[in-house]
Scaffold this motif. Structure first.
Motif, PDB file in Angstrom:
ATOM      1  N   CYS A  38       0.832  -1.214   0.000  1.00  0.00           N
ATOM      2  CA  CYS A  38       0.000   0.000   0.000  1.00  0.00           C
ATOM      3  C   CYS A  38       0.864   1.260   0.000  1.00  0.00           C
ATOM      4  CB  CYS A  38      -0.917   0.017   1.219  1.00  0.00           C
ATOM      5  SG  CYS A  38      -2.115  -1.324   1.273  1.00  0.00           S
ATOM      6  N   SER A  39       1.947   1.252   0.773  1.00  0.00           N
ATOM      7  CA  SER A  39       2.791   2.446   0.883  1.00  0.00           C
ATOM      8  C   SER A  39       3.501   2.776  -0.425  1.00  0.00           C
ATOM      9  CB  SER A  39       3.827   2.262   1.991  1.00  0.00           C
ATOM     10  OG  SER A  39       4.664   1.155   1.695  1.00  0.00           O
ATOM     11  N   ARG A  40       3.773   1.775  -1.223  1.00  0.00           N
ATOM     12  CA  ARG A  40       4.492   1.997  -2.474  1.00  0.00           C
ATOM     13  C   ARG A  40       3.576   2.494  -3.590  1.00  0.00           C
ATOM     14  NH1 ARG A  40       8.741  -2.042  -5.343  1.00  0.00           N
ATOM     15  NH2 ARG A  40       9.673  -0.435  -6.633  1.00  0.00           N
ATOM     16  N   PHE A  41       2.303   2.147  -3.509  1.00  0.00           N
ATOM     17  CA  PHE A  41       1.337   2.517  -4.552  1.00  0.00           C
ATOM     18  C   PHE A  41       0.112   3.165  -3.906  1.00  0.00           C
ATOM     19  CE2 PHE A  41       3.633  -1.350  -5.871  1.00  0.00           C
ATOM     20  CZ  PHE A  41       4.379  -0.793  -6.897  1.00  0.00           C
ATOM     21  N   PRO A  42       0.290   4.323  -3.273  1.00  0.00           N
ATOM     22  CA  PRO A  42      -0.783   4.911  -2.463  1.00  0.00           C
ATOM     23  C   PRO A  42      -2.006   5.366  -3.255  1.00  0.00           C
ATOM     24  CG  PRO A  42       1.039   6.452  -2.683  1.00  0.00           C
ATOM     25  CD  PRO A  42       1.503   5.143  -3.257  1.00  0.00           C
ATOM     26  N   ARG A  43      -1.851   5.651  -4.526  1.00  0.00           N
ATOM     27  CA  ARG A  43      -2.983   6.147  -5.319  1.00  0.00           C
ATOM     28  C   ARG A  43      -3.655   5.046  -6.139  1.00  0.00           C
ATOM     29  NH1 ARG A  43       1.316   8.919  -6.539  1.00  0.00           N
ATOM     30  NH2 ARG A  43       1.237   8.367  -8.734  1.00  0.00           N
ATOM     31  N   LEU A  44      -3.284   3.803  -5.916  1.00  0.00           N
ATOM     32  CA  LEU A  44      -3.868   2.703  -6.682  1.00  0.00           C
ATOM     33  C   LEU A  44      -5.362   2.618  -6.393  1.00  0.00           C
ATOM     34  CD1 LEU A  44      -3.271   0.311  -8.592  1.00  0.00           C
ATOM     35  CD2 LEU A  44      -3.017  -1.103  -6.553  1.00  0.00           C
ATOM     36  N   SER A  45      -6.158   2.739  -7.423  1.00  0.00           N
ATOM     37  CA  SER A  45      -7.606   2.686  -7.258  1.00  0.00           C
ATOM     38  C   SER A  45      -8.062   1.240  -7.141  1.00  0.00           C
ATOM     39  CB  SER A  45      -8.310   3.334  -8.448  1.00  0.00           C
ATOM     40  OG  SER A  45      -9.705   3.161  -8.321  1.00  0.00           O
ATOM     41  N   LEU A  46      -8.865   0.972  -6.132  1.00  0.00           N
ATOM     42  CA  LEU A  46      -9.441  -0.355  -5.972  1.00  0.00           C
ATOM     43  C   LEU A  46     -10.883  -0.383  -6.452  1.00  0.00           C
ATOM     44  CD1 LEU A  46      -7.920  -1.330  -2.522  1.00  0.00           C
ATOM     45  CD2 LEU A  46      -7.082  -1.848  -4.814  1.00  0.00           C
ATOM     46  N   ASP A  47     -11.305   0.702  -7.078  1.00  0.00           N
ATOM     47  CA  ASP A  47     -12.638   0.777  -7.656  1.00  0.00           C
ATOM     48  C   ASP A  47     -12.716  -0.152  -8.865  1.00  0.00           C
ATOM     49  OD1 ASP A  47     -14.466   2.091  -9.867  1.00  0.00           O
ATOM     50  OD2 ASP A  47     -15.219   2.776  -7.931  1.00  0.00           O
ATOM     51  N   VAL A  48     -13.769  -0.934  -8.933  1.00  0.00           N
ATOM     52  CA  VAL A  48     -13.941  -1.915 -10.009  1.00  0.00           C
ATOM     53  C   VAL A  48     -13.815  -1.268 -11.386  1.00  0.00           C
ATOM     54  CG1 VAL A  48     -15.584  -3.519 -11.060  1.00  0.00           C
ATOM     55  CG2 VAL A  48     -15.354  -3.424  -8.583  1.00  0.00           C
ATOM     56  N   GLU A  49     -14.408  -0.097 -11.556  1.00  0.00           N
ATOM     57  CA  GLU A  49     -14.410   0.571 -12.858  1.00  0.00           C
ATOM     58  C   GLU A  49     -13.059   1.187 -13.213  1.00  0.00           C
ATOM     59  OE1 GLU A  49     -17.006   0.374 -14.932  1.00  0.00           O
ATOM     60  OE2 GLU A  49     -17.977  -0.850 -13.399  1.00  0.00           O
ATOM     61  N   GLN A  50     -12.227   1.486 -12.214  1.00  0.00           N
ATOM     62  CA  GLN A  50     -10.970   2.182 -12.472  1.00  0.00           C
ATOM     63  C   GLN A  50      -9.733   1.309 -12.324  1.00  0.00           C
ATOM     64  OE1 GLN A  50     -10.801   5.703 -10.063  1.00  0.00           O
ATOM     65  NE2 GLN A  50     -12.735   6.482 -10.822  1.00  0.00           N
ATOM     66  N   PHE A  51      -9.887   0.080 -11.839  1.00  0.00           N
ATOM     67  CA  PHE A  51      -8.710  -0.760 -11.645  1.00  0.00           C
ATOM     68  C   PHE A  51      -8.099  -1.090 -13.005  1.00  0.00           C
ATOM     69  CE2 PHE A  51      -6.208  -4.524 -10.733  1.00  0.00           C
ATOM     70  CZ  PHE A  51      -5.546  -4.112  -9.592  1.00  0.00           C
ATOM     71  N   PRO A  52      -6.769  -0.935 -13.136  1.00  0.00           N
ATOM     72  CA  PRO A  52      -6.137  -1.104 -14.452  1.00  0.00           C
ATOM     73  C   PRO A  52      -6.184  -2.543 -14.956  1.00  0.00           C
ATOM     74  CG  PRO A  52      -4.474  -0.836 -12.740  1.00  0.00           C
ATOM     75  CD  PRO A  52      -5.804  -0.585 -12.093  1.00  0.00           C
ATOM     76  N   GLU A  53      -6.513  -2.689 -16.223  1.00  0.00           N
ATOM     77  CA  GLU A  53      -6.509  -4.003 -16.868  1.00  0.00           C
ATOM     78  C   GLU A  53      -5.078  -4.525 -16.987  1.00  0.00           C
ATOM     79  OE1 GLU A  53      -8.013  -7.404 -18.732  1.00  0.00           O
ATOM     80  OE2 GLU A  53      -9.135  -5.813 -17.740  1.00  0.00           O
ATOM     81  N   LEU A  54      -4.156  -3.637 -17.368  1.00  0.00           N
ATOM     82  CA  LEU A  54      -2.744  -3.999 -17.517  1.00  0.00           C
ATOM     83  C   LEU A  54      -1.973  -3.403 -16.340  1.00  0.00           C
ATOM     84  CD1 LEU A  54      -2.383  -3.359 -21.354  1.00  0.00           C
ATOM     85  CD2 LEU A  54      -2.757  -5.543 -20.182  1.00  0.00           C
ATOM     86  N   LEU A  55      -1.834  -4.169 -15.289  1.00  0.00           N
ATOM     87  CA  LEU A  55      -1.259  -3.674 -14.042  1.00  0.00           C
ATOM     88  C   LEU A  55       0.197  -3.248 -14.204  1.00  0.00           C
ATOM     89  CD1 LEU A  55      -1.612  -3.101 -11.047  1.00  0.00           C
ATOM     90  CD2 LEU A  55      -1.067  -5.509 -10.602  1.00  0.00           C
ATOM     91  N   TYR A  56       1.019  -4.035 -14.900  1.00  0.00           N
ATOM     92  CA  TYR A  56       2.437  -3.688 -15.046  1.00  0.00           C
ATOM     93  C   TYR A  56       2.601  -2.357 -15.777  1.00  0.00           C
ATOM     94  CZ  TYR A  56       3.680  -8.541 -13.777  1.00  0.00           C
ATOM     95  OH  TYR A  56       3.847  -9.743 -13.139  1.00  0.00           O
ATOM     96  N   VAL A  57       1.825  -2.142 -16.816  1.00  0.00           N
ATOM     97  CA  VAL A  57       1.880  -0.879 -17.563  1.00  0.00           C
ATOM     98  C   VAL A  57       1.448   0.269 -16.657  1.00  0.00           C
ATOM     99  CG1 VAL A  57       0.894   0.412 -19.502  1.00  0.00           C
ATOM    100  CG2 VAL A  57       1.543  -1.982 -19.804  1.00  0.00           C
TER     101      VAL A  57
END
Length: 130
Positions: A38-57
């Protein structure tokens, strides 16, 4: 499709725990668990509609973290109740392909731990890092 997510403590480190189902042509073919700090990626959205399809990108574009190496262990298991439900598997004797992975960034720091469970017939598993 993101099915659940949370931020929880593991060994004194807060981790995102993400569970999602991956589909091909609206057919569920894999479900996966992903853990990130969590501390490394604090702005990562966990919202179903906004979660990235390509996580590495997404990690590269949003955080400057490039996944440079992935270690995968692959084996097969009999499908369990969760597999049968999420992957729409009929019967007790079906097998799933299991991939346990650790992804490392450009500094060789462990960045992602993931567990994938996929249908083992009619589809193929391809791993590509670019």
């Amino acid at each position: 499709m993101l099915t659940s997510s949370s931020c929880s403590s593991l060994a004194r480190r807060m981790l995102y725990k993400i569970h999602r189902v991956r589909c091909v042509d609206d057919i569920p073919v894999m479900h996966e668990w992903i853990w990130l700090a969590c501390s490394r990626f604090p702005r990562l959205s966990l919202d179903v509609e906004q979660f990235p399809e390509l996580l590495y990108v997404h990690l590269l574009e949003e955080y400057g973290v490039q996944i440079s190496a992935v270690r995968e262990e692959v084996h097969a298991e009999c499908a369990d109740a969760e597999d049968r439900k999420l992957l729409d598997i009929d019967g007790e004797q079906a097998a799933v392909l299991c991939v346990d992975a650790k992804a490392f960034d450009q500094a060789n720091d462990l960045t992602i731990i993931s567990k994938h469970r996929a249908l083992s017939n009619g589809f193929k598993y391809v791993s590509e890092i670019r």
